[in-house]
Design an enzyme around this catalytic site. Structure first.
Site, PDB file in Angstrom:
ATOM      1  N   TYR A 173      50.450  39.530  42.386  1.00 49.36           N
ATOM      2  CA  TYR A 173      49.161  39.658  43.063  1.00 49.36           C
ATOM      3  C   TYR A 173      49.130  38.659  44.211  1.00 49.36           C
ATOM      4  O   TYR A 173      48.949  37.466  44.015  1.00 49.36           O
ATOM      5  CB  TYR A 173      48.005  39.365  42.115  1.00 49.36           C
ATOM      6  CG  TYR A 173      47.824  40.330  40.971  1.00 49.36           C
ATOM      7  CD1 TYR A 173      48.445  41.569  40.947  1.00 49.36           C
ATOM      8  CD2 TYR A 173      46.997  39.995  39.901  1.00 49.36           C
ATOM      9  CE1 TYR A 173      48.261  42.436  39.890  1.00 49.36           C
ATOM     10  CE2 TYR A 173      46.799  40.862  38.850  1.00 49.36           C
ATOM     11  CZ  TYR A 173      47.433  42.081  38.838  1.00 49.36           C
ATOM     12  OH  TYR A 173      47.256  42.942  37.790  1.00 49.36           O
ATOM     13  N   PHE A 200      41.754  49.059  35.221  1.00 46.76           N
ATOM     14  CA  PHE A 200      40.796  49.972  35.853  1.00 46.76           C
ATOM     15  C   PHE A 200      39.717  50.385  34.843  1.00 46.76           C
ATOM     16  O   PHE A 200      39.438  51.575  34.655  1.00 46.76           O
ATOM     17  CB  PHE A 200      41.483  51.217  36.416  1.00 46.76           C
ATOM     18  CG  PHE A 200      42.273  50.982  37.675  1.00 46.76           C
ATOM     19  CD1 PHE A 200      42.146  49.810  38.406  1.00 46.76           C
ATOM     20  CD2 PHE A 200      43.143  51.950  38.144  1.00 46.76           C
ATOM     21  CE1 PHE A 200      42.869  49.603  39.574  1.00 46.76           C
ATOM     22  CE2 PHE A 200      43.871  51.757  39.319  1.00 46.76           C
ATOM     23  CZ  PHE A 200      43.739  50.576  40.028  1.00 46.76           C
ATOM     24  N   PRO A 201      39.087  49.416  34.158  1.00 48.47           N
ATOM     25  CA  PRO A 201      38.069  49.783  33.156  1.00 48.47           C
ATOM     26  C   PRO A 201      36.856  50.479  33.761  1.00 48.47           C
ATOM     27  O   PRO A 201      36.116  51.161  33.043  1.00 48.47           O
ATOM     28  CB  PRO A 201      37.680  48.432  32.545  1.00 48.47           C
ATOM     29  CG  PRO A 201      37.976  47.426  33.611  1.00 48.47           C
ATOM     30  CD  PRO A 201      39.213  47.954  34.293  1.00 48.47           C
ATOM     31  N   LEU A 202      36.665  50.341  35.078  1.00 49.42           N
ATOM     32  CA  LEU A 202      35.576  51.028  35.766  1.00 49.42           C
ATOM     33  C   LEU A 202      36.090  52.228  36.569  1.00 49.42           C
ATOM     34  O   LEU A 202      35.420  52.721  37.472  1.00 49.42           O
ATOM     35  CB  LEU A 202      34.831  50.054  36.690  1.00 49.42           C
ATOM     36  CG  LEU A 202      34.129  48.898  35.968  1.00 49.42           C
ATOM     37  CD1 LEU A 202      33.547  47.915  36.967  1.00 49.42           C
ATOM     38  CD2 LEU A 202      33.039  49.425  35.045  1.00 49.42           C
TER      39      LEU A 202
END
Length: 290
Positions: A70, A215-217
């Site tokens: 990242y 990517f929980p949303l």
């Protein structure tokens, strides 16, 4: 598709005990959004990123999830700048095996000597003697799994890693890995609209392994979903909070680590831990992927 029992509001546990040894708050914080598009370069002012990280810990977050690619390297450096010396009970989780060369180009390198070098570089950037949770960001198909996990087991024996996790695996791959090493966590894409990893989640439940859904949303899709919005309105909440609360209800091993570079969005995400959904709401939400 596997059938998992939804947890009622009264039964929700705020913490998960990693490896039966280390309790962490189930709603954590992920650092990917502190970097630019394609996880390349900075996103905004570093002071804002530091403020978000510190506020997350002030709010009781005990699991910070990051990765060496990242930035690359930037997110780990921000974690150290914001939080070192680390408070007792804070688990820093990072990842290796993915080498990012631009915002659109990356490759996997799971060779033992590469994994060792990546781990030791992360230790330096994070200013740690031991990485609490070190995860293979991807399995390298060109390197035998036993060699990849063997390298991490060597690092664990040397005290440089405490726990080992995997990222983006199938239930079959996890089962094979468990024959070779102690695996305490996995990360896969999983949210209200994407249940492809449900067999993996079922295995994690049986073995007491943490599942950190990325990517929980739904990469932002769920924050505008009409059903989430309708459920949210009944609670004075937001659609994103409903999506996160559904994960916390879905299984006691699910430990979402939503990321953001915004203090306001961070507060919103963390407040989702207090949202309790009715059985009817859970059934309606769960039917979205049907």
């Amino acid at each position: 598709m596997c059938t998992l029992r939804l947890v009622t509001g009264e039964e929700i546990e705020d913490t998960f005990t990693l490896a039966g040894d280390l309790p962490v708050r189930r709603l954590g914080y992920g650092t990917a959004q502190l970097t630019g598009p394609g996880y390349w370069g900075p996103r905004g002012d570093a002071r804002d990123a530091v403020a978000v990280l510190r506020r997350a810990v002030e709010r009781g977050v005990t699991l910070i999830d990051t990765a060496d690619n990242y930035g690359p390297h930037l997110a780990e450096e921000l974690v150290a700048e914001a939080l070192h010396p680390y408070p007792e009970g804070l688990l820093i989780a990072t990842k290796g095996a993915v080498v990012r060369t631009s915002d659109r180009a990356w490759h996997i390198d799971g060779r033992p000597r590469s994994l060792r070098a990546m781990c030791e570089a992360s230790l330096r950037r994070l200013r740690l003697e031991t990485i609490g949770l070190y995860q293979l960001h991807r399995l390298d198909p060109a390197v035998p799994l036993a060699e990849q996990l063997g390298a991490l087991e060597e690092l664990r024996a040397e005290g440089k890693i405490r726990y080992v996790g995997l990222d983006t695996v199938s239930a079959e791959q996890l089962a094979k890995a468990l024959e070779l090493a102690e695996i305490v966590s996995v990360q896969n894409r999983y949210h209200l609209l994407d249940r492809e990893s449900e067999p993996l989640l079922a295995l994690c439940e049986r073995r007491g392994i943490a599942f950190l859904p990325w990517f929980p949303l739904g990469n932002g899709v769920l924050t505008g979903h009409p059903v989430c919005a309708e459920v949210a309105a009944a609670h004075g909440a937001t659609p994103g909070q409903v999506a996160l609360a559904w994960l916390l209800h879905r299984s006691p091993v699910l430990c979402p680590t939503p990321g953001t570079g915004s203090l306001a969005h961070l507060e919103e995400n963390l407040d989702a831990a207090a949202l309790r959904l009715s059985d009817g709401e859970l059934a309606r939400l769960s039917a979205l992927a049907g």
